[in-house]
Design an enzyme around this catalytic site. Sequence first.
Site, mmCIF file in Angstrom:
data_model
loop_
_atom_site.group_PDB
_atom_site.id
_atom_site.type_symbol
_atom_site.label_atom_id
_atom_site.label_comp_id
_atom_site.label_asym_id
_atom_site.label_seq_id
_atom_site.Cartn_x
_atom_site.Cartn_y
_atom_site.Cartn_z
ATOM 1 N N ASP A 1 0.816 -1.218 0.000
ATOM 2 C CA ASP A 1 0.000 0.000 0.000
ATOM 3 C C ASP A 1 0.848 1.267 0.000
ATOM 4 O O ASP A 1 1.950 1.278 0.540
ATOM 5 C CB ASP A 1 -0.896 -0.036 1.262
ATOM 6 C CG ASP A 1 -1.996 0.994 1.207
ATOM 7 O OD1 ASP A 1 -2.337 1.459 0.097
ATOM 8 O OD2 ASP A 1 -2.521 1.342 2.277
ATOM 9 N N ASN B 1 -10.655 -3.000 -6.386
ATOM 10 C CA ASN B 1 -9.818 -2.023 -7.098
ATOM 11 C C ASN B 1 -10.345 -1.663 -8.491
ATOM 12 O O ASN B 1 -9.919 -0.665 -9.074
ATOM 13 C CB ASN B 1 -8.366 -2.512 -7.209
ATOM 14 C CG ASN B 1 -7.595 -2.432 -5.912
ATOM 15 O OD1 ASN B 1 -6.657 -3.185 -5.679
ATOM 16 N ND2 ASN B 1 -7.964 -1.501 -5.020
HETATM 17 C C1 FPP Z 1 -2.177 0.058 -3.272
HETATM 18 O O1 FPP Z 1 -1.653 1.374 -3.193
HETATM 19 C C2 FPP Z 1 -1.537 -0.629 -4.389
HETATM 20 C C3 FPP Z 1 -2.191 -1.204 -5.431
HETATM 21 C C4 FPP Z 1 -3.659 -1.201 -5.569
HETATM 22 C C5 FPP Z 1 -1.431 -1.837 -6.542
HETATM 23 C C6 FPP Z 1 -0.285 -2.685 -6.082
HETATM 24 C C7 FPP Z 1 0.459 -3.138 -7.275
HETATM 25 C C8 FPP Z 1 1.780 -3.151 -7.393
HETATM 26 C C9 FPP Z 1 2.712 -2.786 -6.297
HETATM 27 C C10 FPP Z 1 2.391 -3.660 -8.647
HETATM 28 C C11 FPP Z 1 2.860 -5.070 -8.418
HETATM 29 C C12 FPP Z 1 3.025 -5.773 -9.664
HETATM 30 C C13 FPP Z 1 2.869 -7.114 -9.783
HETATM 31 C C14 FPP Z 1 3.091 -7.767 -11.087
HETATM 32 C C15 FPP Z 1 2.423 -7.971 -8.680
HETATM 33 P P1 FPP Z 1 -2.642 2.593 -3.401
HETATM 34 O O2 FPP Z 1 -2.724 2.884 -4.847
HETATM 35 O O3 FPP Z 1 -3.955 2.296 -2.746
HETATM 36 O O4 FPP Z 1 -1.885 3.734 -2.657
HETATM 37 P P2 FPP Z 1 -2.572 4.951 -1.856
HETATM 38 O O5 FPP Z 1 -3.286 4.337 -0.683
HETATM 39 O O6 FPP Z 1 -1.392 5.759 -1.444
HETATM 40 O O7 FPP Z 1 -3.476 5.656 -2.808
#
Ligand code: FPP
Length: 247
Positions: free
Chosen positions: A27, A75
Amino acid sequence: MALFGKNKKAPTPDSIILPVHVGIIMDGNGRWAKKRGLPRKAGHREGAQTFRKITRYCSQIGIKYLTVYAFSTENWKRPEDEVGALMKLFQSYLEEALSDFKDDDIVVRFIGDKSGFSPELQALMEENEQSSKNRDGMVLNIAMNYGSRDEIVRAVKHISADVKSGRLDENSIDEALVSNYLYTAGQPDPDLIIRPSGEYRISNFLLWQSAYTEFVIMNKLWPDFQQSDLDEALQIYSQRNRRYGGV
Ligand code: FPP
């Protein structure tokens, strides 16, 4: 907020009790990008690099199972361009970076409802699972289109279909049987779940499996997460007294 004393000696993997199964809620990508005035997708790209680095590190220090939360069933509600960017990132990862994991003998598995993804992505997921299934290193579960409630609903449906068809006696339904109808069938429950970015939420991740999991919340955004942060989480875990409801 310091979760770990600043003056404490830097932990090393040698001095700790290693969890067998670690879960990570990756996250903070969006906030990382926002802080730099970049689009959210730049945060996901950086988060993908962290994923690559931390996965290899987990395998090298002897973690047996790692489950990372990459995309939840919820998501899809994000703006179309962010979902599109994530799909592109998954596609390029499955094509290129996952071959990295070959050197570490990592078994790649996907947990979640694959049918939600494009046929190309589904084929790549299959390919990765097939080509890595006979390796004997760490098992990496990548949770994509994963939601724990959805997983439990699916398990209930399968169990009831099996009872109805006579394949299963309802008196044999117990906790172990339910576990075996989940995506993580045959795997040990997570010992430790790490959530970077300082949020105190489970967000529909491994609800059944985490009944006795230790949680470590870290005040670092996922793209900034380093091997030393993992060491710190492992050190915190080592100091926990796990009682599983006993004394
Ligand atoms: C949450 O952070 C993250 C995600 C929804 C995406 C996670 C994906 C990756 C790290 C890429 C990994 C790649 C592979 C192939 C497994 P957020 O967007 O909710 O962050 P925020 O809370 O700061 O908005």
